[in-house]
Design a protein around this motif. Structure first.
Motif, PDB file in Angstrom:
ATOM      1  N   PHE A   1      37.019  47.090  24.418  1.00 40.40           N
ATOM      2  CA  PHE A   1      37.005  45.873  25.217  1.00 40.40           C
ATOM      3  C   PHE A   1      38.348  45.753  25.943  1.00 40.40           C
ATOM      4  O   PHE A   1      39.399  45.791  25.310  1.00 40.40           O
ATOM      5  CB  PHE A   1      36.817  44.640  24.327  1.00 40.40           C
ATOM      6  CG  PHE A   1      35.397  44.383  23.882  1.00 40.40           C
ATOM      7  CD1 PHE A   1      34.567  45.422  23.486  1.00 40.40           C
ATOM      8  CD2 PHE A   1      34.896  43.096  23.850  1.00 40.40           C
ATOM      9  CE1 PHE A   1      33.266  45.190  23.076  1.00 40.40           C
ATOM     10  CE2 PHE A   1      33.602  42.836  23.436  1.00 40.40           C
ATOM     11  CZ  PHE A   1      32.785  43.881  23.045  1.00 40.40           C
ATOM     12  N   LEU A   2      38.290  45.573  27.255  1.00 38.28           N
ATOM     13  CA  LEU A   2      39.507  45.443  28.060  1.00 38.28           C
ATOM     14  C   LEU A   2      39.511  44.135  28.830  1.00 38.28           C
ATOM     15  O   LEU A   2      38.479  43.703  29.349  1.00 38.28           O
ATOM     16  CB  LEU A   2      39.619  46.584  29.073  1.00 38.28           C
ATOM     17  CG  LEU A   2      39.656  48.031  28.580  1.00 38.28           C
ATOM     18  CD1 LEU A   2      39.776  48.969  29.771  1.00 38.28           C
ATOM     19  CD2 LEU A   2      40.811  48.244  27.635  1.00 38.28           C
ATOM     20  N   LYS A   3      40.698  43.533  28.925  1.00 37.16           N
ATOM     21  CA  LYS A   3      40.920  42.459  29.886  1.00 37.16           C
ATOM     22  C   LYS A   3      41.836  43.017  30.965  1.00 37.16           C
ATOM     23  O   LYS A   3      42.797  43.736  30.661  1.00 37.16           O
ATOM     24  CB  LYS A   3      41.569  41.250  29.218  1.00 37.16           C
ATOM     25  CG  LYS A   3      40.648  40.473  28.304  1.00 37.16           C
ATOM     26  CD  LYS A   3      41.327  39.251  27.743  1.00 37.16           C
ATOM     27  CE  LYS A   3      41.550  38.189  28.814  1.00 37.16           C
ATOM     28  NZ  LYS A   3      40.273  37.632  29.329  1.00 37.16           N
ATOM     29  N   SER A   4      41.540  42.717  32.219  1.00 29.27           N
ATOM     30  CA  SER A   4      42.354  43.240  33.312  1.00 29.27           C
ATOM     31  C   SER A   4      42.267  42.337  34.526  1.00 29.27           C
ATOM     32  O   SER A   4      41.252  41.654  34.740  1.00 29.27           O
ATOM     33  CB  SER A   4      41.891  44.658  33.692  1.00 29.27           C
ATOM     34  OG  SER A   4      42.563  45.097  34.852  1.00 29.27           O
ATOM     35  N   SER A   5      43.323  42.369  35.335  1.00 26.74           N
ATOM     36  CA  SER A   5      43.325  41.609  36.583  1.00 26.74           C
ATOM     37  C   SER A   5      42.363  42.207  37.602  1.00 26.74           C
ATOM     38  O   SER A   5      41.917  41.531  38.521  1.00 26.74           O
ATOM     39  CB  SER A   5      44.741  41.578  37.163  1.00 26.74           C
ATOM     40  OG  SER A   5      45.226  42.904  37.356  1.00 26.74           O
ATOM     41  N   ASP A   6      42.041  43.502  37.454  1.00 24.93           N
ATOM     42  CA  ASP A   6      41.137  44.164  38.400  1.00 24.93           C
ATOM     43  C   ASP A   6      40.299  45.210  37.650  1.00 24.93           C
ATOM     44  O   ASP A   6      40.593  46.403  37.675  1.00 24.93           O
ATOM     45  CB  ASP A   6      41.945  44.836  39.514  1.00 24.93           C
ATOM     46  CG  ASP A   6      41.088  45.293  40.684  1.00 24.93           C
ATOM     47  OD1 ASP A   6      39.860  45.412  40.491  1.00 24.93           O
ATOM     48  OD2 ASP A   6      41.639  45.541  41.774  1.00 24.93           O
ATOM     49  N   PRO A   7      39.227  44.773  36.962  1.00 27.03           N
ATOM     50  CA  PRO A   7      38.435  45.695  36.148  1.00 27.03           C
ATOM     51  C   PRO A   7      37.773  46.807  36.949  1.00 27.03           C
ATOM     52  O   PRO A   7      37.608  47.922  36.446  1.00 27.03           O
ATOM     53  CB  PRO A   7      37.387  44.785  35.488  1.00 27.03           C
ATOM     54  CG  PRO A   7      37.363  43.539  36.302  1.00 27.03           C
ATOM     55  CD  PRO A   7      38.732  43.379  36.865  1.00 27.03           C
ATOM     56  N   VAL A   8      37.402  46.537  38.192  1.00 26.35           N
ATOM     57  CA  VAL A   8      36.767  47.579  39.024  1.00 26.35           C
ATOM     58  C   VAL A   8      37.770  48.692  39.319  1.00 26.35           C
ATOM     59  O   VAL A   8      37.424  49.882  39.287  1.00 26.35           O
ATOM     60  CB  VAL A   8      36.221  46.971  40.325  1.00 26.35           C
ATOM     61  CG1 VAL A   8      35.680  48.072  41.250  1.00 26.35           C
ATOM     62  CG2 VAL A   8      35.115  45.964  40.014  1.00 26.35           C
ATOM     63  N   LYS A   9      39.015  48.327  39.581  1.00 27.69           N
ATOM     64  CA  LYS A   9      40.041  49.332  39.843  1.00 27.69           C
ATOM     65  C   LYS A   9      40.344  50.148  38.584  1.00 27.69           C
ATOM     66  O   LYS A   9      40.644  51.342  38.660  1.00 27.69           O
ATOM     67  CB  LYS A   9      41.316  48.665  40.353  1.00 27.69           C
ATOM     68  CG  LYS A   9      42.306  49.664  40.947  1.00 27.69           C
ATOM     69  CD  LYS A   9      43.438  48.967  41.671  1.00 27.69           C
ATOM     70  CE  LYS A   9      44.403  49.996  42.272  1.00 27.69           C
ATOM     71  NZ  LYS A   9      45.527  49.332  42.974  1.00 27.69           N
ATOM     72  N   VAL A  10      40.269  49.510  37.407  1.00 31.06           N
ATOM     73  CA  VAL A  10      40.452  50.238  36.145  1.00 31.06           C
ATOM     74  C   VAL A  10      39.390  51.329  36.016  1.00 31.06           C
ATOM     75  O   VAL A  10      39.676  52.471  35.661  1.00 31.06           O
ATOM     76  CB  VAL A  10      40.376  49.281  34.935  1.00 31.06           C
ATOM     77  CG1 VAL A  10      40.382  50.073  33.625  1.00 31.06           C
ATOM     78  CG2 VAL A  10      41.537  48.304  34.954  1.00 31.06           C
ATOM     79  N   ALA A  11      38.133  50.973  36.344  1.00 31.25           N
ATOM     80  CA  ALA A  11      37.043  51.946  36.286  1.00 31.25           C
ATOM     81  C   ALA A  11      37.289  53.095  37.262  1.00 31.25           C
ATOM     82  O   ALA A  11      37.055  54.266  36.938  1.00 31.25           O
ATOM     83  CB  ALA A  11      35.713  51.263  36.594  1.00 31.25           C
ATOM     84  N   ASP A  12      37.780  52.780  38.456  1.00 32.86           N
ATOM     85  CA  ASP A  12      38.085  53.824  39.450  1.00 32.86           C
ATOM     86  C   ASP A  12      39.183  54.758  38.939  1.00 32.86           C
ATOM     87  O   ASP A  12      39.102  55.977  39.113  1.00 32.86           O
ATOM     88  CB  ASP A  12      38.520  53.186  40.774  1.00 32.86           C
ATOM     89  CG  ASP A  12      37.366  52.496  41.496  1.00 32.86           C
ATOM     90  OD1 ASP A  12      36.206  52.809  41.175  1.00 32.86           O
ATOM     91  OD2 ASP A  12      37.634  51.646  42.363  1.00 32.86           O
ATOM     92  N   CYS A  13      40.218  54.189  38.311  1.00 31.46           N
ATOM     93  CA  CYS A  13      41.314  55.011  37.773  1.00 31.46           C
ATOM     94  C   CYS A  13      40.822  55.924  36.662  1.00 31.46           C
ATOM     95  O   CYS A  13      41.207  57.088  36.584  1.00 31.46           O
ATOM     96  CB  CYS A  13      42.438  54.124  37.257  1.00 31.46           C
ATOM     97  SG  CYS A  13      43.488  53.431  38.547  1.00 31.46           S
ATOM     98  N   LEU A  14      39.971  55.399  35.795  1.00 32.94           N
ATOM     99  CA  LEU A  14      39.431  56.204  34.704  1.00 32.94           C
ATOM    100  C   LEU A  14      38.648  57.403  35.230  1.00 32.94           C
ATOM    101  O   LEU A  14      38.710  58.493  34.682  1.00 32.94           O
ATOM    102  CB  LEU A  14      38.529  55.350  33.812  1.00 32.94           C
ATOM    103  CG  LEU A  14      39.230  54.453  32.788  1.00 32.94           C
ATOM    104  CD1 LEU A  14      38.237  53.488  32.170  1.00 32.94           C
ATOM    105  CD2 LEU A  14      39.906  55.281  31.704  1.00 32.94           C
TER     106      LEU A  14
END
Length: 364
Positions: free
Chosen positions: A56-69
Motif C-alpha cells: 500500500f502506497l500513499k503518494s502525491s502522484d500515484p500515476v507517476k509512481v506507476a510510470d516510474c515502476l
C-alpha cells in the motif's frame, strides 16, 4: 451477529496498491524507498503485515509512481498488478455512487449531460472480486473491455473493497502493462534465467561502478562456471570480450547473434585453465554463478585473484551465493562468513537479493 467495521484512519488509505510475490515484497519496498526516481513523489509505504502480497502506497502522484515502476524493468517483472485507489467501502454496492454514470454524472447527480458517454473497463484483485462487482453493477453503466473511457480498479483487502476510477485517453489506455515490461529484454538473448541476474546488476544506473551502457571499449571479462552461457551472452551483448570457463556446454548461437563471436570458451575447470587464461589476461570484470557452497566459490575467486596479472587493479566482481540443501536457518551466517573471507582481496560495494534471484540465492 453484527458486523462492526470502523472507517480506517487516513494513514491507512492507499493511493496505489501493488500486487507482488510475497518473497519480493520487502525487496520491492526497499527499492521504492531508496531509488532516486521515487524521491520527489512523496511516497509513504503503509505497513501491511497481514497482506504479504500487497504493498500500500500513499503518494502525491500515484500515476507517476506507476510510470516510474514500469521503467525499472527488473522490479517491474515481479509486479503482478498495480491499482489506482481513491477510497474504500465495506460493501461493494457502496462503490456505485462514486462512479460517474454513462452520461458523465455521478449516480444521483442529474445536473447537465456530458455529450461523451462514459464506458468502463473493470480490473481487480483477486479476480473473483471483479465477478462479484459485475454481478451487482446496475445496468445503466456501460462496459467494454476494449473500447473504454474509464478504468475501475478494485482490490479486496483488510475486509474492505478499495476502489479507484481513472479516466483514460488516446495517450494512456492503462495504468500498468505487464506485457510491455516482459518485452523489454529480447527473449532470444535469455539463454537461461541467469541472464536476468547479471543484466539487473549491470543495467541499473544506481550501480554506477558496474553499469554497462554498451559503449565501453576494450573491456575483458572472465566468466567462471559459465555454462549454459547466460552471463557470457549478456556481457558479449554489451560489447565485452568474454572468456567463459566451464567443462559444460555453452548454448551460443553465433549465426543468430554475431556478438557471441566475442566469447571464447575454455572447456575446463577454472583452476585448471590458468595457462590458457594467461593469453587473455588481464581482466576488467570477473563473474561467477556456480552452484556450490559460498565458501567454496569465494575460495575459488581468491585463488584467481592471487594469480599474478590475471585481474586488473580495481577489477569488478559479481558473485552469486547459493544456499545448498538444508541451509535456510544457517545461510545468513554462512553468507556473512563468505563476505568476510571475500574482503581479504575485494571491497564489497553491495550485497543483496536481486529481483531476479531465486529464494535460495544472494548476490555480491
Amino acid at each position: 451477529t453484527r458486523k462492526i467495521v470502523l472507517t480506517p484512519p487516513e494513514r491507512f488509505r492507499a493511493d496505489l496498491i501493488i500486487v507482488t510475490q510475497p518473497r519480493q515484497k520487502t525487496r520491492m519496498e526497499n527499492h521504492i524507498r531508496s531509488h532516486a526516481h521515487f524521491k520527489d513523489l512523496a511516497i509513504t509505504i503503509i505497513p501491511t503485515e497481514k497482506e504479504p502480497h500487497l504493498i500500500f502506497l500513499k503518494s502525491s502522484d500515484p500515476v507517476k509512481v506507476a510510470d516510474c515502476l514500469q521503467k525499472h524493468t527488473f522490479a517491474a517483472r515481479q509486479i503482478l498488478g498495480v491499482y489506482f485507489i481513491q477510497g474504500s467501502q465495506v460493501e461493494i454496492s457502496e462503490i456505485f455512487q462514486h462512479i460517474p454514470n454513462s452520461n458523465g454524472n455521478q449516480e444521483g447527480d442529474e445536473k447537465g449531460v456530458d455529450q461523451k458517454r462514459s464506458v468502463y473497463k473493470v480490473v481487480g484483485y483477486p479476480k473473483k472480486v471483479v465477478s462479484e462487482f459485475l454481478e451487482q453493477l446496475p445496468r445503466k453503466f456501460d462496459l467494454n473491455a476494449k473500447e473504454f473511457t474509464h478504468i475501475i480498479f478494485l482490490v479486496k483487502a483488510y475486509w474492505r473493497y478499495h476502489y479507484g476510477i481513472l479516466k483514460v485517453d488516446g495517450k494512456r489506455k492503462s495504468l500498468w502493462n505487464r506485457h510491455n515490461v516482459l518485452e523489454t529484454l529480447p527473449e532470444t538473448l535469455t539463454i537461461s534465467r541467469a541472464f536476468y541476474k547479471i543484466a539487473e546488476v549491470m543495467t541499473d544506473e544506481a550501480n554506477k561502478m558496474f553499469y554497462l551502457n554498451g559503449e565501453e571499449k576494450g573491456l575483458k571479462a572472465l566468466d567462471v562456471g559459465a555454462s549454459p552461457g547466460g552471463w557470457s551472452s549478456f556481457l558479449a551483448w554489451k560489447g565485452v570480450s568474454v572468456v567463459a570457463v566451464d567443462p559444460g556446454i555453452l548454448k551460443l548461437s553465433p549465426k543468430i547473434h554475431s556478438f557471441h563471436k566475442n566469447i571464447t570458451h575454455i572447456p575446463k575447470r577454472v583452476l585448471d585453465a590458468t595457462a590458457e587464461l594467461s593469453s587473455h589476461q588481464p581482466f576488467d570484470i570477473i563473474v561467477c554463478d556456480i552452484n556450490i557452497m559460498p565458501s567454496h566459490s569465494v575460495a575459488t575467486i581468491l585463488q584467481l585473484a592471487s594469480v599474478e596479472g590475471l585481474l586488473k587493479p580495481g577489477a569488478k566482481l559479481v558473485l552469486t551465493f547459493k544456499m545448498i540443501q538444508k541451509q535456510k536457518k544457517t545461510f545468513p551466517d554462512i553468507r556473512a562468513a563468505a563476505i568476510q573471507q571475500l574482503e581479504e582481496s575485494f571491497t564489497v560495494c553491495n550485497s543483496y537479493i536481486l529481483f531476479s534471484n531465486s529464494s535460495r540465492e544472494w548476490t555480491v
